[in-house]
Design a protein around this motif. Structure first.
Motif, PDB file in Angstrom:
ATOM      1  N   PHE A  73       0.851  -1.186   0.000  1.00 55.16           N
ATOM      2  CA  PHE A  73       0.000   0.000   0.000  1.00 55.16           C
ATOM      3  C   PHE A  73       0.889   1.239   0.000  1.00 55.16           C
ATOM      4  O   PHE A  73       1.826   1.339   0.791  1.00 55.16           O
ATOM      5  CB  PHE A  73      -0.939   0.024   1.215  1.00 55.16           C
ATOM      6  CG  PHE A  73      -2.047   1.026   1.085  1.00 55.16           C
ATOM      7  CD1 PHE A  73      -3.269   0.642   0.543  1.00 55.16           C
ATOM      8  CD2 PHE A  73      -1.879   2.347   1.463  1.00 55.16           C
ATOM      9  CE1 PHE A  73      -4.300   1.560   0.395  1.00 55.16           C
ATOM     10  CE2 PHE A  73      -2.896   3.268   1.314  1.00 55.16           C
ATOM     11  CZ  PHE A  73      -4.113   2.875   0.782  1.00 55.16           C
ATOM     12  N   TYR A  74       0.549   2.180  -0.887  1.00 53.13           N
ATOM     13  CA  TYR A  74       1.377   3.369  -1.063  1.00 53.13           C
ATOM     14  C   TYR A  74       0.521   4.618  -0.902  1.00 53.13           C
ATOM     15  O   TYR A  74      -0.617   4.677  -1.375  1.00 53.13           O
ATOM     16  CB  TYR A  74       2.006   3.379  -2.456  1.00 53.13           C
ATOM     17  CG  TYR A  74       2.905   2.189  -2.744  1.00 53.13           C
ATOM     18  CD1 TYR A  74       4.279   2.275  -2.584  1.00 53.13           C
ATOM     19  CD2 TYR A  74       2.360   0.976  -3.161  1.00 53.13           C
ATOM     20  CE1 TYR A  74       5.103   1.192  -2.839  1.00 53.13           C
ATOM     21  CE2 TYR A  74       3.166  -0.115  -3.417  1.00 53.13           C
ATOM     22  CZ  TYR A  74       4.535  -0.010  -3.250  1.00 53.13           C
ATOM     23  OH  TYR A  74       5.344  -1.089  -3.494  1.00 53.13           O
ATOM     24  N   VAL A  75       1.082   5.602  -0.224  1.00 55.44           N
ATOM     25  CA  VAL A  75       0.449   6.909  -0.096  1.00 55.44           C
ATOM     26  C   VAL A  75       1.342   7.912  -0.807  1.00 55.44           C
ATOM     27  O   VAL A  75       2.489   8.135  -0.398  1.00 55.44           O
ATOM     28  CB  VAL A  75       0.253   7.309   1.377  1.00 55.44           C
ATOM     29  CG1 VAL A  75      -0.329   8.719   1.471  1.00 55.44           C
ATOM     30  CG2 VAL A  75      -0.662   6.314   2.087  1.00 55.44           C
ATOM     31  N   ASN A  76       0.848   8.470  -1.888  1.00 52.80           N
ATOM     32  CA  ASN A  76       1.626   9.393  -2.732  1.00 52.80           C
ATOM     33  C   ASN A  76       2.956   8.771  -3.141  1.00 52.80           C
ATOM     34  O   ASN A  76       4.007   9.420  -3.133  1.00 52.80           O
ATOM     35  CB  ASN A  76       1.859  10.721  -2.003  1.00 52.80           C
ATOM     36  CG  ASN A  76       0.575  11.510  -1.828  1.00 52.80           C
ATOM     37  OD1 ASN A  76      -0.394  11.306  -2.557  1.00 52.80           O
ATOM     38  ND2 ASN A  76       0.555  12.403  -0.867  1.00 52.80           N
ATOM     39  N   GLY A  77       2.912   7.473  -3.478  1.00 54.44           N
ATOM     40  CA  GLY A  77       4.098   6.782  -3.952  1.00 54.44           C
ATOM     41  C   GLY A  77       5.001   6.243  -2.866  1.00 54.44           C
ATOM     42  O   GLY A  77       6.010   5.597  -3.169  1.00 54.44           O
ATOM     43  N   ARG A  78       4.654   6.458  -1.595  1.00 53.46           N
ATOM     44  CA  ARG A  78       5.491   6.013  -0.484  1.00 53.46           C
ATOM     45  C   ARG A  78       4.867   4.765   0.148  1.00 53.46           C
ATOM     46  O   ARG A  78       3.694   4.779   0.542  1.00 53.46           O
ATOM     47  CB  ARG A  78       5.605   7.110   0.563  1.00 53.46           C
ATOM     48  CG  ARG A  78       6.542   6.792   1.727  1.00 53.46           C
ATOM     49  CD  ARG A  78       6.378   7.830   2.838  1.00 53.46           C
ATOM     50  NE  ARG A  78       6.491   9.182   2.341  1.00 53.46           N
ATOM     51  CZ  ARG A  78       7.651   9.810   2.127  1.00 53.46           C
ATOM     52  NH1 ARG A  78       8.783   9.188   2.382  1.00 53.46           N
ATOM     53  NH2 ARG A  78       7.671  11.054   1.671  1.00 53.46           N
TER      54      ARG A  78
ATOM     55  N   LEU B  96      -2.759   5.202  -2.989  1.00 55.19           N
ATOM     56  CA  LEU B  96      -3.637   6.288  -2.570  1.00 55.19           C
ATOM     57  C   LEU B  96      -2.943   7.605  -2.888  1.00 55.19           C
ATOM     58  O   LEU B  96      -1.864   7.891  -2.371  1.00 55.19           O
ATOM     59  CB  LEU B  96      -3.933   6.191  -1.070  1.00 55.19           C
ATOM     60  CG  LEU B  96      -4.753   7.333  -0.464  1.00 55.19           C
ATOM     61  CD1 LEU B  96      -6.149   7.376  -1.082  1.00 55.19           C
ATOM     62  CD2 LEU B  96      -4.851   7.191   1.057  1.00 55.19           C
ATOM     63  N   ASP B  97      -3.566   8.384  -3.765  1.00 53.66           N
ATOM     64  CA  ASP B  97      -3.032   9.700  -4.142  1.00 53.66           C
ATOM     65  C   ASP B  97      -3.907  10.771  -3.521  1.00 53.66           C
ATOM     66  O   ASP B  97      -5.144  10.733  -3.647  1.00 53.66           O
ATOM     67  CB  ASP B  97      -3.003   9.845  -5.663  1.00 53.66           C
ATOM     68  CG  ASP B  97      -2.058   8.848  -6.315  1.00 53.66           C
ATOM     69  OD1 ASP B  97      -0.913   8.735  -5.842  1.00 53.66           O
ATOM     70  OD2 ASP B  97      -2.470   8.176  -7.272  1.00 53.66           O
ATOM     71  N   MET B  98      -3.268  11.738  -2.883  1.00 55.89           N
ATOM     72  CA  MET B  98      -3.997  12.790  -2.199  1.00 55.89           C
ATOM     73  C   MET B  98      -3.091  14.011  -2.056  1.00 55.89           C
ATOM     74  O   MET B  98      -1.895  13.967  -2.406  1.00 55.89           O
ATOM     75  CB  MET B  98      -4.439  12.303  -0.805  1.00 55.89           C
ATOM     76  CG  MET B  98      -3.303  11.834   0.075  1.00 55.89           C
ATOM     77  SD  MET B  98      -3.830  11.271   1.700  1.00 55.89           S
ATOM     78  CE  MET B  98      -4.476  12.786   2.410  1.00 55.89           C
ATOM     79  N   ASP B  99      -3.656  15.075  -1.553  1.00 53.56           N
ATOM     80  CA  ASP B  99      -2.898  16.292  -1.315  1.00 53.56           C
ATOM     81  C   ASP B  99      -1.830  16.014  -0.249  1.00 53.56           C
ATOM     82  O   ASP B  99      -2.160  15.565   0.853  1.00 53.56           O
ATOM     83  CB  ASP B  99      -3.845  17.396  -0.837  1.00 53.56           C
ATOM     84  CG  ASP B  99      -3.141  18.732  -0.645  1.00 53.56           C
ATOM     85  OD1 ASP B  99      -1.908  18.795  -0.814  1.00 53.56           O
ATOM     86  OD2 ASP B  99      -3.834  19.711  -0.307  1.00 53.56           O
ATOM     87  N   PRO B 100      -0.533  16.272  -0.545  1.00 51.12           N
ATOM     88  CA  PRO B 100       0.508  16.002   0.460  1.00 51.12           C
ATOM     89  C   PRO B 100       0.274  16.740   1.776  1.00 51.12           C
ATOM     90  O   PRO B 100       0.737  16.280   2.833  1.00 51.12           O
ATOM     91  CB  PRO B 100       1.791  16.497  -0.231  1.00 51.12           C
ATOM     92  CG  PRO B 100       1.501  16.404  -1.689  1.00 51.12           C
ATOM     93  CD  PRO B 100       0.037  16.724  -1.818  1.00 51.12           C
ATOM     94  N   ALA B 101      -0.434  17.864   1.731  1.00 52.33           N
ATOM     95  CA  ALA B 101      -0.695  18.605   2.961  1.00 52.33           C
ATOM     96  C   ALA B 101      -1.662  17.865   3.876  1.00 52.33           C
ATOM     97  O   ALA B 101      -1.774  18.196   5.059  1.00 52.33           O
ATOM     98  CB  ALA B 101      -1.258  19.990   2.629  1.00 52.33           C
TER      99      ALA B 101
END
Length: 612
Positions: A248-253, A284-289
């Motif tokens: 599972f990745y959040v903004n590529g991490r 999961l792609d989302m606003d980094p903020a």
């Protein structure tokens, strides 16, 4: 007590290394992420003795300027953030400025880099910080040798060479899955272990996880409210004994977050056996903020600003993808279109809630079922309907009399267009247990009890959806509660009321329950509520009530489904196949077992050595 004094810089770096550099795999992760931040399109990793003896990374990124090389080995030196605002909206993999300094404090480290447009490359080491000229075409080469050479006690904690290489291989695959647009190569002791060419996400997943995973997964692509969930989620038939295929990745991490893991587990809870673990590659792609990645030095833990919204988005997005009916999935429709194609509850569900032996509360949903079921919805397959036979008549005679008009109107043979029926048309039964059908690809084998059990289960859930039903207690259930349980009950009073629980404090250490969900009227109220409060305390949403309700409905469906050794007519078998195609999660029964399997013509030819 000794006097307070400031620690030497070398010791400070080694303390930091204990948080960042756990083993060679930790070094590999940090350096590969730096290469990606540098805009690399090709990354080569070479290991010796599991990465303990040597770890070398070569990339073709933007490189490091001569004047920045020495500074790159200093603590808290980075080019990626410069202010608190930057830290609160980090868009790069690295940002803390600690990794290279920590690595250089426990290993012999050499950096050779040529910045874009520079005349030639420069080199520094952990001891010689003054750059010296070097030969390199482009990018950066980092060599880390003799990990923990200066801290023998830490080196003793490292495992065998094969174990350490296994951990490095895992990290390499995690990073490679996140960036299919980048080419990667991994070699160990001079031998290439894995080479991945740049391509699309599906190709990268297939290369890393294999053809079996891709053959047993569903495409996930959900976009809503500034969030996007994409990737691949395996069906229960591909369930694993451990979590080695969960990415599972959040903004590529790559992250391991408790909130996300709970949402994923709940999405699979209704279709997977409790002892098995699902497999998935999700992004999961989302606003980094909206996400704080500065939680732990290893950066595998995150914290979301809108945890409730994230939990619900991931849970519902994955649930819809896994619930895609067989027919919709076979036609490569989106999860939203697949959900829309579900025809709703059939006559089977209405008959189910009329069973005299079931809890009285279920009768409240009879009118809901009749109004929600459109004319002609489903195929009307019900050789195991719940209604009791008239006196002196057998179950078989009663069922046939109820459904004879519907069965006679159903096709018993293909209409010439098998492509319109993904599960094909029935040919017959095997020992009264399996249904044999022919489709465009070859032979379909269906476990009729498991398939009918899932159909009944989904129909019952659909009937009860949106109408929890409340049962008032003549005498309130009072039980002892801790202070944190009292606080949780007060904080989530509205949520509990929507679930069917009327809860209030009855004393300084007691809670009183005045109503419960109707389907769970016979459950142990104290145990049920304690489990619910614990769930609400740790997570922004709870599926405890739905889980308990579904357990009851699953039992009802299991008892009502057609049994083995029951002889069905061809129209009845075809009706079952059509209901499967229109039913969510029809690929597996309530216990996570597959309901059908496909044998292609190629596989059948191999059995008889045709064409060999």
């Amino acid at each position: 007590m000794p006097a307070i004094h400031k620690l030497p810089e070398v010791l400070i770096n080694q303390i930091a290394a204990g948080e960042v550099v756990e083993r060679p795999a930790s070094v590999l992760k940090e350096l590969m992420e730096n290469s990606l931040d540098a805009g690399s399109r090709a990354i080569e990793v070479a290991l010796a003795q599991g990465g303990v003896k040597q770890l070398r990374i070569t990339d073709d990124g933007c490189g490091i300027d001569r004047d920045d090389l020495a500074l790159a080995l200093e603590r808290h030196a980075t080019s990626k953030i410069a202010s608190l605002e930057d830290l609160e909206a980090v868009g790069t993999m690295g940002f803390r400025g600690e990794a290279l300094a920590a690595i250089a404090s426990v290993a012999r480290t050499k950096i050779t880099s040529r910045a874009t447009g520079a005349a030639h490359a420069w080199r520094v080491t952990e001891r010689e910080r003054d750059p010296v000229p070097a030969a390199l075409n482009e990018g950066t080469v980092i060599e880390v040798e003799d990990l923990y050479y200066n801290t023998p006690a830490r080196r003793k904690f490292l495992k065998s060479e094969s174990t350490e290489f296994g951990h490095c291989d895992d990290v390499f695959r995690r990073v490679a899955l996140a960036r299919p647009d980048v080419g990667f190569q991994l070699s160990h002791n001079g031998r290439v272990s894995l080479r991945l060419a740049a391509g699309d996400a599906a190709r990268r997943v297939r290369e890393v996880l294999g053809d079996d995973f891709m053959a047993n997964c569903r495409l996930v692509d959900v976009d809503s409210g500034g969030f996007r969930l994409s990737g691949f989620a395996a069906l229960p038939a591909y369930a694993r004994a451990n979590r080695d295929a969960q990415f599972f990745y959040v903004n590529g991490r790559f992250v391991r977050d408790k909130l996300i893991q709970h949402a994923l587990r709940e999405a699979y809870a209704d279709i997977l056996h409790g002892a098995r673990h699902p497999a998935f590659v999700l992004f999961l792609d989302m606003d980094p903020a909206g996400v704080d990645v500065n939680v732990h030095p290893a950066k595998t833990e995150v914290r979301f600003r809108e945890g409730r919204a994230i939990h619900q988005f991931v849970f519902h997005g994955l649930t819809r993808a896994l619930a895609t009916p067989v027919q919709s999935a076979s036609m490569s429709t989106t999860p939203a279109e697949a959900s829309a194609s579900y025809a709703g509850p059939t006559e089977q569900a209405r008959l189910a809630v009329e069973e005299p032996g079931l809890p009285r509360a279920l009768s409240a949903w009879q009118s809901t079922a009749e109004s929600a079921s459109p004319a002609g919805a489903g195929s009307g397959f019900s050789p195991a309907a719940f209604s009791r036979p008239a006196p002196g008549r057998s179950y078989e005679a009663e069922r046939y009399s109820q459904l004879a008009p519907q069965i006679q109107s159903l096709p018993a043979a293909p209409d010439g267009n098998q492509a319109s029926a993904p599960l094909g048309y029935a040919l017959g039964q095997v020992h009264g247990v399996y249904v044999l059908a022919q489709n465009a690809q070859g032979l379909v084998l269906v476990d009729m009890h498991a398939a009918h059990e899932r159909i009944l289960y989904e129909q019952l859930k659909h009937v009860l959806e949106g109408n929890p039903g409340v049962q008032r207690l003549l005498i309130p259930a009072v039980f002892n509660a801790s202070r944190i349980e009292l606080a949780t009950a007060e904080e989530h009073a509205d949520t509990l009321l929507r679930m069917g629980f009327d809860v209030a404090a009855a004393g300084p250490n007691e809670l009183a329950v005045r109503s419960v969900p109707a389907l769970l009227g016979r459950a142990n109220v104290a145990d049920l509520l304690r489990a619910l409060l614990a769930e609400l305390r740790d997570f922004p949403a709870s599926e405890v009530i739905a889980t308990r309700r579904n357990e009851l409905l699953a039992t009802m469906a299991c008892h009502g489904a057609v049994r083995a050794n029951r002889q069905l007519t061809l129209p009845e078998m075809n009706a079952l196949l059509r209901d499967m195609e229109a039913t969510e999660r029809a690929d597996q029964c309530n216990h996570g077992r597959p309901t059908w399997t496909q044998l292609s013509m190629t596989e059948l030819d191999k059995l008889f050595m045709r064409g060999q």
